[in-house]
Write a protein that holds these residues in place. Sequence first.
Motif, PDB file in Angstrom:
ATOM      1  N   GLY A   1      56.506  32.716  40.564  1.00 38.32           N
ATOM      2  CA  GLY A   1      55.438  32.576  39.579  1.00 38.32           C
ATOM      3  C   GLY A   1      55.429  33.726  38.586  1.00 38.32           C
ATOM      4  N   LEU A   2      55.652  34.928  39.070  1.00 37.31           N
ATOM      5  CA  LEU A   2      55.687  36.093  38.183  1.00 37.31           C
ATOM      6  C   LEU A   2      56.838  35.993  37.198  1.00 37.31           C
ATOM      7  CD1 LEU A   2      54.423  38.835  37.514  1.00 37.31           C
ATOM      8  CD2 LEU A   2      55.937  39.847  39.236  1.00 37.31           C
TER       9      LEU A   2
ATOM     10  N   LEU B   1      51.344  28.668  31.875  1.00 35.71           N
ATOM     11  CA  LEU B   1      50.288  29.672  31.739  1.00 35.71           C
ATOM     12  C   LEU B   1      50.735  30.799  30.806  1.00 35.71           C
ATOM     13  CD1 LEU B   1      47.460  30.668  32.795  1.00 35.71           C
ATOM     14  CD2 LEU B   1      48.769  31.974  34.473  1.00 35.71           C
ATOM     15  N   GLY B   2      51.960  31.276  30.980  1.00 35.14           N
ATOM     16  CA  GLY B   2      52.492  32.319  30.106  1.00 35.14           C
ATOM     17  C   GLY B   2      52.587  31.860  28.665  1.00 35.14           C
TER      18      GLY B   2
ATOM     19  N   PHE C   1      48.375  35.764  35.040  1.00 31.62           N
ATOM     20  CA  PHE C   1      49.007  35.310  36.277  1.00 31.62           C
ATOM     21  C   PHE C   1      48.321  35.898  37.505  1.00 31.62           C
ATOM     22  CE2 PHE C   1      52.061  36.482  39.615  1.00 31.62           C
ATOM     23  CZ  PHE C   1      52.324  35.220  40.123  1.00 31.62           C
TER      24      PHE C   1
ATOM     25  N   SER D   1      55.811  33.656  28.712  1.00 35.17           N
ATOM     26  CA  SER D   1      55.140  34.543  27.756  1.00 35.17           C
ATOM     27  C   SER D   1      56.004  34.874  26.548  1.00 35.17           C
ATOM     28  CB  SER D   1      54.734  35.851  28.435  1.00 35.17           C
ATOM     29  OG  SER D   1      53.766  35.613  29.413  1.00 35.17           O
TER      30      SER D   1
ATOM     31  N   VAL E   1      56.005  33.205  34.602  1.00 36.76           N
ATOM     32  CA  VAL E   1      55.008  33.567  33.597  1.00 36.76           C
ATOM     33  C   VAL E   1      55.599  34.532  32.571  1.00 36.76           C
ATOM     34  CG1 VAL E   1      53.828  35.574  34.620  1.00 36.76           C
ATOM     35  CG2 VAL E   1      52.527  33.922  33.326  1.00 36.76           C
TER      36      VAL E   1
ATOM     37  N   TYR F   1      45.229  33.968  38.123  1.00 35.36           N
ATOM     38  CA  TYR F   1      45.585  32.630  38.608  1.00 35.36           C
ATOM     39  C   TYR F   1      46.075  32.704  40.060  1.00 35.36           C
ATOM     40  CZ  TYR F   1      48.147  28.162  38.724  1.00 35.36           C
ATOM     41  OH  TYR F   1      48.620  26.915  39.046  1.00 35.36           O
ATOM     42  N   ALA F   2      46.943  33.662  40.354  1.00 33.75           N
ATOM     43  CA  ALA F   2      47.474  33.798  41.711  1.00 33.75           C
ATOM     44  C   ALA F   2      46.357  34.133  42.701  1.00 33.75           C
ATOM     45  CB  ALA F   2      48.561  34.868  41.743  1.00 33.75           C
TER      46      ALA F   2
ATOM     47  N   CYS G   1      52.960  28.282  36.203  1.00 35.48           N
ATOM     48  CA  CYS G   1      52.993  29.689  35.777  1.00 35.48           C
ATOM     49  C   CYS G   1      53.716  29.848  34.448  1.00 35.48           C
ATOM     50  CB  CYS G   1      53.643  30.550  36.859  1.00 35.48           C
ATOM     51  SG  CYS G   1      52.647  30.671  38.354  1.00 35.48           S
TER      52      CYS G   1
END
Length: 120
Positions: free
Chosen positions: A35-36, A102-103, A14, A43, A39, A17-18, A99
Amino acid sequence: MRKGAHIIIGVLAFFGYAYLLSLLRETTSEVFLLGLFAVIIGSIMPDILEAPTSWKHRRIFHSKRALKCMAGAFGITAAIGVLPSPFIPHAFLVYGLSCFVLGYLFHLLADSTTKRGLPE
């Protein structure tokens, strides 16, 4: 692989990506936190859907097919996310979704490196 390891891998992905997105557009701290959070949830989601203590672990949600779907979904959501804001009325939701994906994607990538790997 343990939950903490998946979270660390997802958060590191992340941050990369960020950072890349910050080169293209300015993001607020609220969007960054969204976003955090997304992700981190992404995850651990595969293990929520298929518990590691269950005999059903590493089936459809931990498969190579899921990996391909998540890679495609991330590509689409990331591409939409770099479009100018007037074209996307709720850009922060697309960012949050990218996000999350992505995780999930990095969870599967990490699991694919274990002895057990990912099933077809």
